[in-house]
Write a protein that holds these residues in place. Structure first.
Motif, mmCIF file in Angstrom:
data_model
loop_
_atom_site.group_PDB
_atom_site.id
_atom_site.type_symbol
_atom_site.label_atom_id
_atom_site.label_comp_id
_atom_site.label_asym_id
_atom_site.label_seq_id
_atom_site.Cartn_x
_atom_site.Cartn_y
_atom_site.Cartn_z
ATOM 1 N N ALA A 7 0.852 -1.193 0.000
ATOM 2 C CA ALA A 7 0.000 0.000 0.000
ATOM 3 C C ALA A 7 0.886 1.240 0.000
ATOM 4 C CB ALA A 7 -0.909 0.009 1.220
ATOM 5 N N ASP A 9 0.949 5.418 0.247
ATOM 6 C CA ASP A 9 0.248 6.652 0.610
ATOM 7 C C ASP A 9 0.395 7.642 -0.541
ATOM 8 O OD1 ASP A 9 -0.749 8.965 1.719
ATOM 9 O OD2 ASP A 9 0.852 9.190 3.211
ATOM 10 N N ALA A 88 -4.020 3.334 4.800
ATOM 11 C CA ALA A 88 -2.998 2.383 4.343
ATOM 12 C C ALA A 88 -2.569 1.460 5.474
ATOM 13 C CB ALA A 88 -1.797 3.148 3.783
ATOM 14 N N LEU A 92 -2.867 -2.755 6.124
ATOM 15 C CA LEU A 92 -1.787 -3.624 6.585
ATOM 16 C C LEU A 92 -2.220 -4.424 7.816
ATOM 17 C CD1 LEU A 92 1.148 -4.603 6.481
ATOM 18 C CD2 LEU A 92 1.820 -2.533 7.729
ATOM 19 N N VAL A 100 3.615 -0.986 3.844
ATOM 20 C CA VAL A 100 3.127 0.373 3.594
ATOM 21 C C VAL A 100 4.313 1.276 3.322
ATOM 22 C CG1 VAL A 100 2.055 2.408 4.648
ATOM 23 C CG2 VAL A 100 1.017 0.160 4.959
ATOM 24 N N SER A 102 5.252 5.471 2.707
ATOM 25 C CA SER A 102 4.777 6.848 2.741
ATOM 26 C C SER A 102 5.952 7.816 2.722
ATOM 27 C CB SER A 102 3.923 7.118 3.983
ATOM 28 O OG SER A 102 3.507 8.474 4.021
ATOM 29 N N VAL A 295 6.646 -0.989 7.571
ATOM 30 C CA VAL A 295 6.300 0.393 7.258
ATOM 31 C C VAL A 295 7.576 1.096 6.831
ATOM 32 C CG1 VAL A 295 5.345 2.570 8.113
ATOM 33 C CG2 VAL A 295 4.438 0.382 8.951
#
Length: 354
Positions: A7, A9, A88, A92, A100, A102, A295
């Motif tokens: 995913a 962002d 997002a 997860l 994720v 970002s 992340v």
């Protein structure tokens, strides 16, 4: 083999959504990794309209809000329930994606990761690393801003988590761990450094002792540990120095004579290689270590190349089960110290035995 889906962002970063969408499309095409773009659907579709991509690899999850750089983490947590980074992270947590990425508000991303995903058992504070270039191979510096005030126990946890990242993501066998100080001697440094070093020497991994600022780029160690205040200063100094060196070099060549300019032309491949080594976009981003999930946080100014490489880092983290590896390392070393003391090792043990 399990499909790894990431995913992204789409609304996070100084150049979002354009650069983020472009980087995601590049990652999907070059890496074959399925991407879920999280953000305002209409804005994302506008960016996708001019790109060629495989629709089977690019999905969209709509949300109505975004965490801006001006937002405080607490405001995002309390007031922006439909922010793209939160949505997002929810994907997860539910297992719909395995990572994720970002480039948005890093403070909000870290805070939400703790709130939505939770911390790994025993972790006091998650930490953020940064990849610094070197003449032969890069070095991981941790922490670079997630925690500006740290205890010795927290720094020791950072070292253990970073050792796992160096081993399983950076592919370093028996990673060398160094503690940033003002001198290599064990007596050097403030109380926090000396206390941390005393604890690190008791852990059965490859701790080589104190290192100095000049070792950030020397390749002497694979991981350098410090608190987030010092680490963030080092990181920003490194970025500024790399940019300044490039500008000074261009100015000198511009003022030089024909022979120098010809030599510079012949050296163009070497200059290109140097620029690639010091370009943060080549490293994309680094995992936030200590939370229950992969992340990856990227530079706020990330362009398409940085986003693409951040997705590559996230996929590699998921493939190598970096979250599980970090958790196993923490458990293993915690159990080791429980044999020495009946209570938990971290801060109380350090205060009594430093």
């Amino acid at each position: 083999m399990e499909t790894i889906k990431i995913a992204v962002d789409a609304m996070g970063g100084d150049r979002a959504p354009g650069a983020v969408v472009q980087g995601a499309v590049q990652a999907a095409g070059e890496l074959g990794v399925p991407i879920v773009l999280v953000g305002q659907k209409e804005a994302i579709n506008r960016e996708l309209a001019g790109l060629t991509y495989n629709p089977d690899l690019i999905g969209i999850t709509h949300c109505s809000e975004a965490a801006t750089m001006a937002d405080s983490p607490i405001d995002v947590i309390r007031r922006k329930k439909d922010a793209s980074i939160r949505v997002a992270l929810d994907l997860l947590k539910r297992g719909e994606v395995q990572g994720v990425v970002s480039a948005g508000n890093s403070g909000a991303t870290m805070a939400l990761a703790v709130v939505v995903l939770g911390k790994l058992p025993g972790v006091e504070r998650p930490a953020l690393g940064a990849i610094l270039p070197g003449p032969h191979q890069p070095t991981l510096l941790i922490d670079v801003g997630a925690n500006v005030d740290c205890t010795a126990g927290q720094l020791i946890q950072f070292a253990i988590m970073a050792e796992s990242m160096a081993r399983y993501i950076m592919k370093r066998n028996n990673p060398r761990i160094g503690l940033l100080s003002i001198g290599e001697e064990a007596s050097k440094g403030n109380e926090l450094v000396r206390e941390t070093a005393a604890g690190l020497r008791r852990i059965p991994f490859n701790f080589i002792g104190n290192v100095e600022g000049r070792d950030l780029f020397s390749g002497k160690v694979d991981v350098i540990v410090c608190d987030g205040f010092v680490g963030n200063v080092c990181l920003k100094l490194s970025e500024g120095l790399a940019e300044a060196l490039g500008l000074m070099l261009k100015e000198e060549i511009g003022r030089a004579g024909v022979a120098t300019k010809l030599g510079a032309l012949l050296m163009k491949p070497a200059f290109a290689g140097f620029s690639k080594k010091v370009d943060y976009a080549e490293y994309g981003g680094v995992p936030l270590l200590g939370v229950k999930g992969v992340v990856v946080i990227s530079h706020g100014a990330s362009g398409p190349k940085a986003v693409r490489n951040a997705i590559r880092v996230a996929r590699r983290g998921a493939q190598n089960r970096i979250t599980d590896q970090v958790s196993e390392s923490l458990n293993r070393y915690d159990a080791y110290y429980r044999k020495l003391k009946p209570h938990r090792f971290w801060d109380s043990f350090m205060r009594k035995n430093a």
